[in-house]
Motif scaffolding. Structure first.
Motif, PDB file in Angstrom:
ATOM      1  N   ILE A 148       0.942  -1.071  -0.104  1.00 52.05           N
ATOM      2  CA  ILE A 148       0.020  -0.128  -0.041  1.00 52.05           C
ATOM      3  C   ILE A 148       1.004   1.106   0.036  1.00 52.05           C
ATOM      4  N   PRO A 149       1.295   1.706  -1.252  1.00 46.80           N
ATOM      5  CA  PRO A 149       2.141   2.793  -1.320  1.00 46.80           C
ATOM      6  C   PRO A 149       1.896   4.061  -0.454  1.00 46.80           C
ATOM      7  N   ARG A 150       0.730   4.596  -0.377  1.00 47.47           N
ATOM      8  CA  ARG A 150       0.318   5.806   0.178  1.00 47.47           C
ATOM      9  C   ARG A 150       0.186   5.650   1.674  1.00 47.47           C
ATOM     10  N   ARG A 151       0.098   4.713   2.351  1.00 51.18           N
ATOM     11  CA  ARG A 151       0.335   4.445   3.528  1.00 51.18           C
ATOM     12  C   ARG A 151       1.941   4.255   4.042  1.00 51.18           C
ATOM     13  N   ILE A 152       2.740   3.790   3.308  1.00 49.91           N
ATOM     14  CA  ILE A 152       4.017   3.767   3.335  1.00 49.91           C
ATOM     15  C   ILE A 152       4.530   5.177   3.401  1.00 49.91           C
ATOM     16  N   ALA A 153       4.066   5.937   2.395  1.00 55.22           N
ATOM     17  CA  ALA A 153       4.818   7.438   2.133  1.00 55.22           C
ATOM     18  C   ALA A 153       4.189   8.085   3.445  1.00 55.22           C
ATOM     19  N   GLN A 154       3.021   7.905   4.156  1.00 59.25           N
ATOM     20  CA  GLN A 154       2.413   8.500   5.300  1.00 59.25           C
ATOM     21  C   GLN A 154       3.351   8.229   6.386  1.00 59.25           C
ATOM     22  N   LEU A 155       3.770   6.875   6.465  1.00 58.91           N
ATOM     23  CA  LEU A 155       4.646   6.672   7.464  1.00 58.91           C
ATOM     24  C   LEU A 155       6.133   7.125   7.189  1.00 58.91           C
ATOM     25  N   ASP A 156       6.650   7.319   6.068  1.00 58.13           N
ATOM     26  CA  ASP A 156       8.009   7.989   5.736  1.00 58.13           C
ATOM     27  C   ASP A 156       7.580   9.374   6.613  1.00 58.13           C
ATOM     28  N   LEU A 157       6.515  10.031   6.229  1.00 60.43           N
ATOM     29  CA  LEU A 157       6.403  11.570   6.796  1.00 60.43           C
ATOM     30  C   LEU A 157       6.448  11.311   8.072  1.00 60.43           C
ATOM     31  N   SER A 158       5.925  10.538   8.652  1.00 58.50           N
ATOM     32  CA  SER A 158       5.792  10.530  10.067  1.00 58.50           C
ATOM     33  C   SER A 158       7.170  10.317  10.718  1.00 58.50           C
ATOM     34  N   LEU A 159       7.942   9.343  10.074  1.00 61.37           N
ATOM     35  CA  LEU A 159       9.437   9.210  10.484  1.00 61.37           C
ATOM     36  C   LEU A 159      10.085  10.538  10.432  1.00 61.37           C
ATOM     37  N   ALA A 160       9.790  11.252   9.223  1.00 61.66           N
ATOM     38  CA  ALA A 160      10.545  12.502   9.171  1.00 61.66           C
ATOM     39  C   ALA A 160      10.282  13.292  10.319  1.00 61.66           C
ATOM     40  N   VAL A 161       9.077  13.539  10.741  1.00 59.79           N
ATOM     41  CA  VAL A 161       8.707  13.996  12.199  1.00 59.79           C
ATOM     42  C   VAL A 161       9.399  13.697  13.297  1.00 59.79           C
ATOM     43  N   VAL A 162       9.730  12.508  13.353  1.00 54.96           N
ATOM     44  CA  VAL A 162      10.292  11.883  14.629  1.00 54.96           C
ATOM     45  C   VAL A 162      11.776  12.594  14.571  1.00 54.96           C
ATOM     46  N   ALA A 163      12.430  12.426  13.120  1.00 56.38           N
ATOM     47  CA  ALA A 163      13.891  12.923  13.199  1.00 56.38           C
ATOM     48  C   ALA A 163      14.071  14.495  13.337  1.00 56.38           C
ATOM     49  N   GLU A 164      12.918  15.068  13.055  1.00 52.87           N
ATOM     50  CA  GLU A 164      13.077  16.659  13.257  1.00 52.87           C
ATOM     51  C   GLU A 164      12.822  16.623  14.856  1.00 52.87           C
ATOM     52  N   MET A 165      11.919  16.309  15.552  1.00 54.24           N
ATOM     53  CA  MET A 165      11.829  16.041  16.955  1.00 54.24           C
ATOM     54  C   MET A 165      12.958  15.882  17.967  1.00 54.24           C
ATOM     55  N   SER A 166      13.843  14.833  17.215  1.00 55.55           N
ATOM     56  CA  SER A 166      14.907  14.456  17.890  1.00 55.55           C
ATOM     57  C   SER A 166      16.049  15.184  17.602  1.00 55.55           C
ATOM     58  N   GLY A 167      15.861  16.279  16.739  1.00 47.51           N
ATOM     59  CA  GLY A 167      17.238  17.083  16.714  1.00 47.51           C
ATOM     60  C   GLY A 167      17.859  16.920  15.126  1.00 47.51           C
ATOM     61  N   GLU A 168      17.495  15.954  14.355  1.00 48.48           N
ATOM     62  CA  GLU A 168      18.177  15.605  13.191  1.00 48.48           C
ATOM     63  C   GLU A 168      17.418  16.666  12.109  1.00 48.48           C
ATOM     64  N   LEU A 169      17.800  17.717  12.094  1.00 47.61           N
ATOM     65  CA  LEU A 169      17.243  18.988  11.419  1.00 47.61           C
ATOM     66  C   LEU A 169      17.439  18.559   9.885  1.00 47.61           C
ATOM     67  N   GLU A 170      18.587  18.613   9.796  1.00 49.29           N
ATOM     68  CA  GLU A 170      19.143  18.285   8.232  1.00 49.29           C
ATOM     69  C   GLU A 170      18.585  16.953   7.684  1.00 49.29           C
TER      70      GLU A 170
END
Length: 366
Positions: free
Chosen positions: A185-207
């Motif tokens: 299910i590509p759309r759900r995979i991409a949504q989780l990629d977006l959520s994982l990017a948010v996690v990276a931002e929240m943990s200080g991995e801004l770049e």
């Protein structure tokens, strides 16, 4: 009209599901203890209610609407038990069709609970299924529901500030992404990629976060709204990294996209982020202008969003010596709401603003 000659825990559970009640609500509906209902749920046909409780169940079924009777008969049929009770059979490990319906209903309720930051209720609704069925026992429909439940658990952990580690948003999102990949299910995979990017931002991995957001902002697997959110979050990561001017331009483009899409809540969030970007470049009048729009137009039902608005507002006020005391008062109120609802990440953000303000925390000389 359906009748039951002899109730067991299986029939009692079928009635609860037909009435679409939680264990607690069903116990209250019957006037019995929660432990009693929990015993029925666990032992099913291996346990039988007492005679007085059998009569209570008879009455509850008799007073139910026709739609409840239809669901009750369907649930018993799918479990291998006709409504009048004869033959029994063993229950397989995986969920049955009526359980899928209940699971779906619980996911909808969990989404509402999360939107209100009712974490205890959301956790209970999700874990009743996640702890019950290993993914290996599930068919594709079950794995889809398990993946959705796991993704929502990630949202709950993220909102509570559990970003990294074995019991964290990052872990839950990764598990959910793997399951959606198995289901193709590509759309759900991409949504989780977006959520994982948010996690990276929240943990200080801004770049890293900014780079992921940029890729997702043009990813056709996502809806137009999600791509606009990714573009907005590119600006958020840039602003946190000090590139406030560039961030404001990126955010403004996302804001216009939300306006075209008629998404008022996202539009309001975009104005909140624009306000912080303008605070970053020292343009406090524009910052106050944008945060005023966000606070006056956004949906106020979510404690999380209220805390974000007030934190941003307090941060802006704290940046001007003339409104420093007002800023501290606004931050204090935001911290109280964050503490009340267990918003640990927001509490850390507020504390970070106070520490960064430095001298602003020292009383002014009179």
């Amino acid at each position: 009209m359906t009748t039951v000659h002899h109730w067991t825990g299986l029939e009692a559970r079928a009635l609860r599901c037909a009435l679409r009640l939680s264990v607690r609500a069903f116990a209250q509906h019957l006037g019995v203890g929660i432990r009693t209902v929990s015993k029925w749920e666990k032992l099913l046909s291996a346990t039988e209610p007492r005679q007085v409780t059998q009569a209570i169940l008879d009455t509850a079924l008799a007073r139910s609407e026709a739609a409840v009777h239809l669901r009750f008969e369907t649930f018993l049929s799918e479990a291998g038990r006709p409504g009048l009770g004869s033959g029994r059979r063993s229950i397989p490990g995986g969920p049955r069709a009526w359980e899928y319906e209940t699971w779906t209903d619980d996911l909808d309720r969990a989404i509402v609970a999360l939107s209100r930051q009712n974490f205890a209720s959301a956790d209970n609704l999700l874990n009743r299924w996640l702890a019950r069925f290993p993914p290996a026992e599930l068919d594709d429909r079950g794995r889809y529901l398990f993946a959705r439940s796991t993704a929502l658990m990630g949202d709950l952990q993220r909102d509570q500030g559990a970003v990294l580690g074995p019991l964290s948003a990052q872990h839950s999102y990764a598990v959910a992404r793997s399951l959606f990949a198995q289901l193709g299910i590509p759309r759900r995979i991409a949504q989780l990629d977006l959520s994982l990017a948010v996690v990276a931002e929240m943990s200080g991995e801004l770049e890293t976060a900014a780079r992921r957001y940029e890729n997702l902002a043009v990813d056709d697997r996502l809806s137009r709204r999600d791509r606009a959110r990714a573009r907005l979050w590119v600006g958020t990561a840039l602003s946190k990294d000090g590139a406030h001017g560039h961030a404001a331009r990126v955010m403004l483009a996302a804001t216009r996209e939300f306006e075209d899409l008629a998404e008022p809540d996202d539009w309001s969030v975009a104005h909140q982020k624009l306000a912080l970007a303008h605070r970053g470049v020292g343009d406090l009048p524009q910052a106050l202008h944008f945060i005023g729009i966000a606070r006056s137009t956004g949906e106020a039902d979510s404690p999380m969003q209220r805390v974000r608005w007030e934190t941003a507002h307090g941060h802006i006020l704290l940046s001007d010596p003339a409104t420093r005391d007002d800023g501290l008062h606004v931050l204090d109120d935001a911290a109280k709401v964050a503490a009340l609802f267990g918003l640990r990440h927001q509490l850390r953000s507020i504390e970070g603003i106070r520490m960064t303000a430095g001298g602003a925390l020292r009383p002014r000389q009179r």
